[in-house]
Design an enzyme around this catalytic site. Structure first.
Site, mmCIF file in Angstrom:
data_model
loop_
_atom_site.group_PDB
_atom_site.id
_atom_site.type_symbol
_atom_site.label_atom_id
_atom_site.label_comp_id
_atom_site.label_asym_id
_atom_site.label_seq_id
_atom_site.Cartn_x
_atom_site.Cartn_y
_atom_site.Cartn_z
ATOM 1 N N GLU A 111 68.682 4.225 32.727
ATOM 2 C CA GLU A 111 68.253 5.413 31.992
ATOM 3 C C GLU A 111 69.175 5.680 30.805
ATOM 4 O OE1 GLU A 111 67.723 8.531 34.886
ATOM 5 O OE2 GLU A 111 65.824 7.680 35.554
ATOM 6 N N CYS A 114 73.696 15.967 33.126
ATOM 7 C CA CYS A 114 74.850 15.278 33.692
ATOM 8 C C CYS A 114 74.746 15.197 35.208
ATOM 9 C CB CYS A 114 76.122 16.020 33.301
ATOM 10 S SG CYS A 114 77.621 15.262 33.942
#
Length: 375
Positions: free
Chosen positions: A94, A344
């Site tokens: 990703e 995150c």
């Protein structure tokens, strides 16, 4: 028998010139011309390199290719963030694009999965599959620039900043990380400022010492706890290199670095009632007093199956203010892309399902492994 072609994205400038001299019998300036076509103009077809003579183009077509990861899936957040699942071989990683008014940041992966097993990170669920090649690291930047729109098409740089904060621990892939960083910084590559390329590490001291004096980029460290006992509970790498060993290597790196301007960025994920008490804040402030830094607090981004929670805004605010009382520079990271699991600690998403489908096959072939204790 078909000979496998050489992917030119695997070469930094030095490697490209060497390949052109040894394998193609061409001078260095020809290698430089090709690099410029690849990275400045996003060209992956040798026939479109109009200032390269036909004979060389034919040699390149016969022996070489320009092969970047391809987009398997794209998800667009309401805040403008884009998360791509990029296909690398028969697996996916990703890559996240984060646009802001004054910059456009790309979060890049360095491994398929991760070997470090940090308890709060969703990528750890996937386990470690393999290191990415140079072409698969720099290829994420190349592909993203093509997807966003090249400068010649839009009049602006598609990517101004790169952060090595995607899937994986960058410093466990030094062999491929360093050439990829060189291409990001090279004027014939993406020409990014060394202050705009950031490598984040969870504490691989051997890798950080290897970087010292070799390549100068901005450094961010994933600390996430103010003492060894707690850090070892949530970050097993701390059993290999404890906090003091880690911070000593950080000080060695920033002492030799111009990119960091004498300071390191400390990343600290706030986990509700785990590492976010005011005693933790005071302990963190004391811990960092001898290491010039700015502290970036990251409220935990929940993902399915996680045992952790995001702290309340009041706890986050108190933690920040306590640190600031000790005269530390402290920011709270704005969460971006959480509605598409691009924030995150969330990078795994659909990739884990696709990767698991190939795990048994990889194991049968003898999959790459990393023993952190042996590094």
């Amino acid at each position: 028998m078909t000979t496998e072609k050489i992917n030119l994205l695997d070469f930094d400038r030095k490697g490209m010139r060497q390949f052109f001299a040894d394998e193609l019998g061409e001078k260095a300036f020809r290698a430089d011309q090709v690099m410029k076509w690849i990275y400045h103009f996003g060209v992956d077809d040798f026939d479109n390199m109009t200032n390269i003579n036909k004979k060389l183009r034919e040699k390149l077509q016969h022996k070489c290719e320009i092969k970047a990861p391809t987009v398997a899936e794209a998800q667009h957040s309401s805040d403008g963030t884009i998360k791509w699942a990029m296909k690398v071989g028969d697996q996916d990683v990703e890559t996240v694009y984060i646009p802001e008014d004054d910059r456009a940041t790309l979060c890049v992966s360095s491994q398929v999965g991760c070997a470090l097993e940090c308890k709060f990170c969703s990528t750890a669920q996937q386990g470690f599959n393999r290191n990415l090649k140079v072409s698969e690291i720099i290829g994420q930047v190349w592909r993203a620039a093509r997807e966003i729109g090249l400068q010649k098409e839009t009049g602006r740089r598609p990517i101004t900043n790169v952060v090595m904060m995607g899937m994986g621990e960058p410093l466990l892939n030094m062999k491929n990380l360093i050439p990829a960083l060189e291409i990001m910084l090279d004027d014939l590559g993406f020409g990014l400022s060394k202050r705009r390329v950031t490598v984040s590490t969870s504490g691989v001291v051997s890798g950080l010492d290897q970087m010292t004096g070799k390549i100068d980029v901005a450094l961010a460290i994933s600390l996430h706890a103010p003492n060894d006992e707690l850090r070892s509970q949530i970050m097993p790498i701390n059993d290999r290199w404890d906090i003091q060993d880690f911070l000593a290597s950080v000080r060695r790196y920033i002492a030799s670095s111009n990119a960091n301007r004498g300071k390191v960025t400390v990343e600290y994920v706030l986990l509700d009632h785990v590492n976010d008490d005011m005693d933790h804040a005071r302990e963190l402030a004391e811990l960092m007093k001898d290491t010039p830094c700015k502290i970036n607090l990251i409220p935990f981004n929940p993902y399915p199956g996680s045992p952790y929670k995001k702290p309340s805004n009041s706890r986050i605010d108190r933690f920040q203010k306590t640190l600031m009382q000790y005269e530390h520079t402290v920011t709270v990271r704005k969460t971006r892309g959480d509605d598409i699991d691009a924030a995150c600690g969330q990078l795994v998403g659909d990739v884990i399902d696709r990767t698991k489908r190939t795990a048994a096959l990889k194991a049968a072939r003898g999959a790459e492994t990393i023993d952190v204790k042996a590094v």
